[in-house]
Design a protein around this motif. Structure first.
Motif, PDB file in Angstrom:
ATOM      1  N   GLU A  48      67.900 -76.912  54.452  1.00 38.51           N
ATOM      2  CA  GLU A  48      67.210 -77.492  53.050  1.00 38.51           C
ATOM      3  C   GLU A  48      68.029 -78.527  52.786  1.00 38.51           C
ATOM      4  O   GLU A  48      69.337 -78.727  53.095  1.00 38.51           O
ATOM      5  CB  GLU A  48      67.260 -76.307  52.062  1.00 38.51           C
ATOM      6  CG  GLU A  48      66.439 -74.991  52.523  1.00 38.51           C
ATOM      7  CD  GLU A  48      64.824 -75.157  51.896  1.00 38.51           C
ATOM      8  OE1 GLU A  48      64.629 -76.126  51.348  1.00 38.51           O
ATOM      9  OE2 GLU A  48      63.940 -74.370  52.034  1.00 38.51           O
ATOM     10  N   TYR A  49      67.773 -79.124  51.478  1.00 42.15           N
ATOM     11  CA  TYR A  49      68.668 -80.224  50.758  1.00 42.15           C
ATOM     12  C   TYR A  49      69.643 -79.659  50.114  1.00 42.15           C
ATOM     13  O   TYR A  49      69.528 -78.522  49.454  1.00 42.15           O
ATOM     14  CB  TYR A  49      67.699 -80.976  49.795  1.00 42.15           C
ATOM     15  CG  TYR A  49      66.675 -81.974  50.758  1.00 42.15           C
ATOM     16  CD1 TYR A  49      67.354 -82.747  51.477  1.00 42.15           C
ATOM     17  CD2 TYR A  49      65.337 -81.974  50.557  1.00 42.15           C
ATOM     18  CE1 TYR A  49      66.304 -83.785  52.367  1.00 42.15           C
ATOM     19  CE2 TYR A  49      64.464 -82.717  51.203  1.00 42.15           C
ATOM     20  CZ  TYR A  49      65.133 -83.618  52.067  1.00 42.15           C
ATOM     21  OH  TYR A  49      64.138 -84.524  52.674  1.00 42.15           O
ATOM     22  N   TYR A  50      70.611 -80.115  50.118  1.00 44.44           N
ATOM     23  CA  TYR A  50      71.957 -79.553  49.476  1.00 44.44           C
ATOM     24  C   TYR A  50      71.553 -79.358  48.058  1.00 44.44           C
ATOM     25  O   TYR A  50      72.078 -78.138  47.328  1.00 44.44           O
ATOM     26  CB  TYR A  50      73.037 -80.619  49.495  1.00 44.44           C
ATOM     27  CG  TYR A  50      74.273 -80.233  48.714  1.00 44.44           C
ATOM     28  CD1 TYR A  50      75.284 -79.489  49.550  1.00 44.44           C
ATOM     29  CD2 TYR A  50      74.502 -80.641  47.500  1.00 44.44           C
ATOM     30  CE1 TYR A  50      76.453 -79.186  48.848  1.00 44.44           C
ATOM     31  CE2 TYR A  50      75.803 -80.146  46.856  1.00 44.44           C
ATOM     32  CZ  TYR A  50      76.567 -79.405  47.440  1.00 44.44           C
ATOM     33  OH  TYR A  50      77.927 -79.148  46.802  1.00 44.44           O
ATOM     34  N   GLU A  51      70.954 -80.055  47.296  1.00 44.29           N
ATOM     35  CA  GLU A  51      70.796 -80.088  45.998  1.00 44.29           C
ATOM     36  C   GLU A  51      70.080 -78.472  45.491  1.00 44.29           C
ATOM     37  O   GLU A  51      70.284 -78.098  44.429  1.00 44.29           O
ATOM     38  CB  GLU A  51      69.575 -81.104  45.094  1.00 44.29           C
ATOM     39  CG  GLU A  51      70.386 -82.565  45.270  1.00 44.29           C
ATOM     40  CD  GLU A  51      70.427 -83.263  46.684  1.00 44.29           C
ATOM     41  OE1 GLU A  51      69.636 -82.631  47.574  1.00 44.29           O
ATOM     42  OE2 GLU A  51      71.177 -84.073  47.080  1.00 44.29           O
ATOM     43  N   GLU A  69      75.075 -84.215  57.472  1.00 45.79           N
ATOM     44  CA  GLU A  69      73.993 -85.263  56.759  1.00 45.79           C
ATOM     45  C   GLU A  69      73.207 -85.661  57.870  1.00 45.79           C
ATOM     46  O   GLU A  69      73.674 -85.546  59.079  1.00 45.79           O
ATOM     47  CB  GLU A  69      75.062 -86.525  56.467  1.00 45.79           C
ATOM     48  CG  GLU A  69      75.614 -86.665  55.401  1.00 45.79           C
ATOM     49  CD  GLU A  69      76.320 -87.741  55.003  1.00 45.79           C
ATOM     50  OE1 GLU A  69      76.256 -88.831  55.780  1.00 45.79           O
ATOM     51  OE2 GLU A  69      76.870 -88.066  54.014  1.00 45.79           O
ATOM     52  N   ASP A  70      71.851 -85.951  57.405  1.00 45.41           N
ATOM     53  CA  ASP A  70      71.024 -86.594  58.526  1.00 45.41           C
ATOM     54  C   ASP A  70      71.301 -87.816  58.686  1.00 45.41           C
ATOM     55  O   ASP A  70      72.183 -88.541  58.161  1.00 45.41           O
ATOM     56  CB  ASP A  70      69.620 -86.222  58.156  1.00 45.41           C
ATOM     57  CG  ASP A  70      69.354 -87.026  57.063  1.00 45.41           C
ATOM     58  OD1 ASP A  70      69.921 -87.634  56.950  1.00 45.41           O
ATOM     59  OD2 ASP A  70      68.067 -86.599  56.745  1.00 45.41           O
ATOM     60  N   HIS A  72      69.790 -90.325  57.915  1.00 46.54           N
ATOM     61  CA  HIS A  72      69.596 -91.442  56.654  1.00 46.54           C
ATOM     62  C   HIS A  72      70.642 -91.096  55.593  1.00 46.54           C
ATOM     63  O   HIS A  72      70.522 -91.566  54.450  1.00 46.54           O
ATOM     64  CB  HIS A  72      68.224 -91.068  56.256  1.00 46.54           C
ATOM     65  CG  HIS A  72      67.035 -91.066  57.334  1.00 46.54           C
ATOM     66  ND1 HIS A  72      66.687 -92.438  58.036  1.00 46.54           N
ATOM     67  CD2 HIS A  72      66.264 -90.182  57.887  1.00 46.54           C
ATOM     68  CE1 HIS A  72      65.796 -92.198  58.680  1.00 46.54           C
ATOM     69  NE2 HIS A  72      65.328 -90.664  58.885  1.00 46.54           N
ATOM     70  N   GLY A  73      71.563 -90.154  55.921  1.00 46.40           N
ATOM     71  CA  GLY A  73      72.655 -89.901  55.125  1.00 46.40           C
ATOM     72  C   GLY A  73      72.189 -88.838  53.739  1.00 46.40           C
ATOM     73  O   GLY A  73      72.860 -88.739  53.039  1.00 46.40           O
ATOM     74  N   ARG A  74      71.030 -88.200  54.239  1.00 47.06           N
ATOM     75  CA  ARG A  74      70.704 -87.081  52.979  1.00 47.06           C
ATOM     76  C   ARG A  74      71.607 -85.927  53.665  1.00 47.06           C
ATOM     77  O   ARG A  74      71.903 -85.541  54.555  1.00 47.06           O
ATOM     78  CB  ARG A  74      69.308 -86.641  53.397  1.00 47.06           C
ATOM     79  CG  ARG A  74      68.296 -87.773  52.695  1.00 47.06           C
ATOM     80  CD  ARG A  74      68.550 -87.971  51.300  1.00 47.06           C
ATOM     81  NE  ARG A  74      67.961 -86.793  50.529  1.00 47.06           N
ATOM     82  CZ  ARG A  74      67.153 -86.372  49.997  1.00 47.06           C
ATOM     83  NH1 ARG A  74      65.996 -87.055  49.827  1.00 47.06           N
ATOM     84  NH2 ARG A  74      67.125 -85.193  49.204  1.00 47.06           N
ATOM     85  N   ARG A  75      72.193 -85.291  52.395  1.00 45.62           N
ATOM     86  CA  ARG A  75      72.985 -84.099  52.385  1.00 45.62           C
ATOM     87  C   ARG A  75      71.834 -82.910  52.833  1.00 45.62           C
ATOM     88  O   ARG A  75      71.203 -82.601  51.914  1.00 45.62           O
ATOM     89  CB  ARG A  75      73.763 -83.774  51.126  1.00 45.62           C
ATOM     90  CG  ARG A  75      75.253 -83.374  51.817  1.00 45.62           C
ATOM     91  CD  ARG A  75      76.421 -83.652  50.981  1.00 45.62           C
ATOM     92  NE  ARG A  75      76.281 -83.760  49.481  1.00 45.62           N
ATOM     93  CZ  ARG A  75      77.102 -83.369  48.666  1.00 45.62           C
ATOM     94  NH1 ARG A  75      78.092 -82.330  49.182  1.00 45.62           N
ATOM     95  NH2 ARG A  75      77.083 -83.465  47.359  1.00 45.62           N
ATOM     96  N   LEU A  76      72.234 -82.171  53.913  1.00 45.77           N
ATOM     97  CA  LEU A  76      71.646 -81.079  54.025  1.00 45.77           C
ATOM     98  C   LEU A  76      72.422 -79.966  54.251  1.00 45.77           C
ATOM     99  O   LEU A  76      73.622 -79.977  54.479  1.00 45.77           O
ATOM    100  CB  LEU A  76      70.845 -81.102  55.435  1.00 45.77           C
ATOM    101  CG  LEU A  76      69.934 -82.397  55.544  1.00 45.77           C
ATOM    102  CD1 LEU A  76      69.225 -82.597  57.149  1.00 45.77           C
ATOM    103  CD2 LEU A  76      68.636 -82.293  54.552  1.00 45.77           C
TER     104      LEU A  76
END
Ligand code: HAM
Length: 440
Positions: A48-51, A69-70, A72-76
């Motif tokens: 899931e997303y960190y948020e 991080e994926d 694209h730099g999204r925090r997972l």
């Protein structure tokens, strides 16, 4: 040769063939309860997303998450629990479903906890969540389902530790303490840091009365639920909002007691839980001889709206399936047993392999779990191998059987030995099923 570690990552477990049937039977019990109580099962991704968890899980969970991080730099994150993902569904895809909506899940969760007995880094939750009802019947239903589960899996010695963070929150809200500060204070209470919690209330409260009330609740001794609630209500009689919350707990306990033995329900006034989304009733279940909870849950009325959905009350719980499995095998001495075939088909000569291949298929067509020996063995060797595999019936196929188009079916518990024509197998094999060992 490449040298790779043959063990899984620390704190994570392989589930081996002999363990799978017990694990599966726990999962099947959870699914039976979904059906019996009207919960619709859902699945969400393990990532899931960190948020999603940052919003309201609390420091305890946040500091124990697998975060990455994926490209694209999204925090997972690997999900540490399932209530937030389910609330995400209710805020999004299921936002228009008629209320109340009951959802169930069986899911592996991940936490960077320090591995020890019953505490793993990957574990299963069997969970139940009800959205759209503030009624005490929804909270009570959670206890009733958990109670039902424990009885069905053979756990008899257990109790419910119940509490109500609405009581603490009412005292703090009345004294002007912000939600975030309340979460921090309840987090301290959960970790047994009672004095620090009281100190924070003293510092942040607009009136002095709040700290006294807070302390009074936290220090009140645990006891049988209804009596203890009544004692505390008498003590807090002037704190109207806190009493309203206690009244809510009383109703929940009264309802649950219609099914759950009242003596199993113990109220701990100073009880709080690590997750900060809880707003009201909370509970945990303890089994005799296990000092950590077999499961827990509570009410979280603000979570769905907090992550962008419509205002939706929620209450639910998760059964710690991995911990319960360990409890059953280590503390209650339940012996895990691997699945075994009901029948083993054994060719006795090279020339009977083709016929055996076809005969085995007839047994399976009739629903009989059947293993096939892929090479020929002597009758005594075939018996030995069948016993080792835990098969109940041995089907011997020698040259004679091939010629007469029959099979020799032998009950390894010695009750019969019969000769069946191949075209009879489908019908006669049914009689073997009453003795199935699958999953038992
Ligand atoms: P939780 O108390 O964090 O609640 O977890 C529920 C249960 O999962 C625990 O009581 C325990 O049996 C099991 N558990 C937790 N951590 C571990 C671990 N490291 N290893 C093995 N078992 C573990 C929740 O997660 C909430 N989402 C429950 C809930 C549902 N509240 C409302 N709805």
């Amino acid at each position: 040769m490449v040298k790779v570690p043959l063990a899984p990552p620390r704190g994570m477990d392989d589930i081996l063939p002999e363990e799978i049937p017990l694990h599966r039977s726990l999962v099947e019990t959870v699914r039976l309860l979904f059906r019996l109580y009207g919960y619709r099962e859902v699945e969400t991704p393990p990532v899931e997303y960190y948020e999603l968890f940052a919003v309201k899980s609390g420091q305890e969970i946040l500091s124990h998450m697998y975060v990455f991080e994926d490209v694209h730099g999204r925090r997972l994150v690997l999900r540490p629990e399932m209530t937030a993902p389910i609330a995400r569904l209710v805020a999004g895809k299921l936002s228009r479903s008629p209320r109340p909506i009951r959802l169930g899940y069986v899911a592996d969760c991940y936490r960077l906890d320090e591995p020890q007995w019953g505490r793993r880094r990957r574990f299963y939750h069997g969970g139940f969540e009800i959205f759209g009802s503030k009624e005490p019947a929804a909270d009570a239903e959670c206890m009733v389902i958990f109670d039902d589960f424990l009885r069905r899996v053979g756990i008899r010695d257990y109790y419910f530790k119940v509490g109500h963070v609405g009581v603490h929150r009412a005292i703090m809200s009345a004294a002007g303490i912000e939600d975030d500060d309340q979460d921090t204070i309840l987090g301290l209470l959960d970790r047994g840091r009672v004095e620090e919690a009281e100190e924070s209330v003293r510092k942040l409260a607009k009136d002095r009365e709040a700290a006294t009330l807070f302390k009074e609740v936290a220090a009140h001794p645990a006891g049988p639920a209804i009596e203890t609630i009544d004692e505390l209500m008498a003590k807090l009689s002037k704190a109207e909002r806190a009493c309203k919350e206690l009244e809510n707990l009383r109703k929940i306990v009264k309802l649950a007691s219609q099914v759950v033995e009242p003596a199993r329900i113990i109220y701990y006034p100073g009880f709080a839980r690590g997750l900060s989304y809880y707003t009201g009733f909370i509970f945990e279940v303890f089994g005799q001889g296990a000092e950590i909870a077999l499961g827990g849950g509570g009410r979280y009325d603000g979570l769905v709206s907090l992550i962008g959905g419509p205002e939706t009350p929620g209450v639910g719980f998760a059964i710690g399936l991995t911990r319960i499995m360990q409890y059953l095998t280590d503390r209650l001495m339940v012996k895990p047993q691997p699945d075994s075939p009901l029948a083993l088909v054994a060719p006795l000569a090279e020339e009977s392999i083709e016929f055996a291949f076809r005969a085995a298929h007839e047994f399976r067509r009739a629903g009989v779990p059947t293993e096939l020996e892929m090479a020929a063995y002597s009758p005594s060797e075939a018996i030995r191998r069948a016993e080792r595999r835990g098969a109940r019936f041995l089907v011997l196929i020698g040259r004679r059987e091939v010629e007469s188009k029959t099979v020799s079916v032998r009950d390894l518990e010695g009750r019969f030995q019969e000769e069946w024509r191949v075209e009879e197998i489908y019908e006669r094999a049914e009689s073997l099923l009453g003795r199935t060992r699958v999953g038992s």
